[in-house]
Motif scaffolding. Structure first.
Motif, PDB file in Angstrom:
ATOM      1  N   GLU A   1      44.844  -2.442  32.868  1.00 30.97           N
ATOM      2  CA  GLU A   1      44.608  -1.009  33.062  1.00 30.97           C
ATOM      3  C   GLU A   1      43.175  -0.831  33.544  1.00 30.97           C
ATOM      4  O   GLU A   1      42.240  -1.369  32.956  1.00 30.97           O
TER       5      GLU A   1
ATOM      6  N   ARG B   1      41.826  -2.209  29.822  1.00 28.04           N
ATOM      7  CA  ARG B   1      42.689  -3.021  28.955  1.00 28.04           C
ATOM      8  C   ARG B   1      43.194  -4.207  29.750  1.00 28.04           C
ATOM      9  O   ARG B   1      43.531  -4.083  30.935  1.00 28.04           O
TER      10      ARG B   1
ATOM     11  N   ASP C   1      41.955  -4.391  24.369  1.00 29.48           N
ATOM     12  CA  ASP C   1      41.420  -3.137  24.913  1.00 29.48           C
ATOM     13  C   ASP C   1      39.901  -3.056  24.797  1.00 29.48           C
ATOM     14  O   ASP C   1      39.317  -1.991  24.974  1.00 29.48           O
ATOM     15  N   GLU C   2      39.253  -4.200  24.493  1.00 28.74           N
ATOM     16  CA  GLU C   2      37.794  -4.250  24.559  1.00 28.74           C
ATOM     17  C   GLU C   2      37.348  -5.520  25.265  1.00 28.74           C
ATOM     18  O   GLU C   2      36.670  -6.368  24.680  1.00 28.74           O
TER      19      GLU C   2
END
Ligand SMILES: [Zn+2]
Length: 225
Positions: free
Chosen positions: A13, A47, A52-53
């Motif tokens: 993402e 992401r 997502d980090e």
């Protein structure tokens, strides 16, 4: 939401690039070390799979085909599908500027297979070569070389030859036939987005070869650098 499937099959993402990324991409020092692209990818990947980090190490762990794919998609979501390029003819007697428009949607993407290592027997010497793919770590090592060559780009992908670590001498001593078949085999299994451009000069017909990401118009439309 800008969600894409990478050539390796992982979902990514992305968020659009901003002025901060443009600053990174015009910083000559960061460009030389390859860190400009790494920081842009780190900033704009929201992401990566379940992560997502993502940190810089995650960006470096990505295969080169995935990395270039993300860069191309970032260009597309930030600046649009159409890339207008001014390609200068390499023929010294011509040097004409050719205006070329590329549609990013039309670039071909080849997915990676399941294998990450490949065995290949050199036809001349009968030596057994094991090689892998380029990733961000290897790209960084290549960028740090004073004189990058075809040899170093191949060498960096080789895991071992007849079970022993490869050396520069071994690459230099390798017959042209073995080198060229090995290079073809490396290209054959490669994956990612094909950004090679080949056009014939409108003025003199000389073939102009370049890569989309190497052209200023790719990330900086309308700016003469
Ligand atoms: Zn020309």
């Amino acid at each position: 939401m800008h969600v894409f499937e990478l050539p390796s099959g992982v979902e990514v993402e992305l968020r659009e690039m901003t002025g901060a990324e443009e600053e990174l991409l015009t910083n000559q020092r960061l460009i030389r070390t390859g860190d400009a692209v790494n920081q842009v990818l780190r900033n704009c990947i929201v992401r990566l799979g379940d992560n997502d980090e993502p940190v810089v190490k995650d960006v470096l762990d990505l295969l080169s085909g995935d990395r270039l794919f993300i860069l191309v998609k970032l260009r597309q979501i930030s600046l649009g599908d159409e890339v207008e390029l001014e390609l200068t003819c390499a023929n010294p007697a011509c040097r004409a500027t050719n205006l070329v428009t590329i549609d990013i949607e039309e670039l071909e993407t080849t997915p990676y297979g399941e294998d990450r290592e490949f065995d290949f027997t050199l036809p001349g010497s009968d030596r057994k070569v094991r090689f892998g793919y380029l990733d961000g770590h290897k790209e960084k090592r290549l960028a740090a070389l004073k004189e990058p060559s075809i040899s170093s780009a191949m060498l960096i992908r080789i895991i071992d030859i007849d079970g022993a670590a490869p050396s520069k001498k071994l690459m230099n001593d390798m017959s042209l036939r073995d080198r060229s078949t090995l290079r073809q085999e490396m290209l054959r299994v490669d994956a990612g987005v094909d950004t090679t451009l080949e056009v014939d000069c409108e003025s003199c017909g000389t073939r102009i070869r370049t890569r989309l990401e190497a052209e200023p118009g790719f990330l900086f439309p309308g700016v003469r650098l």
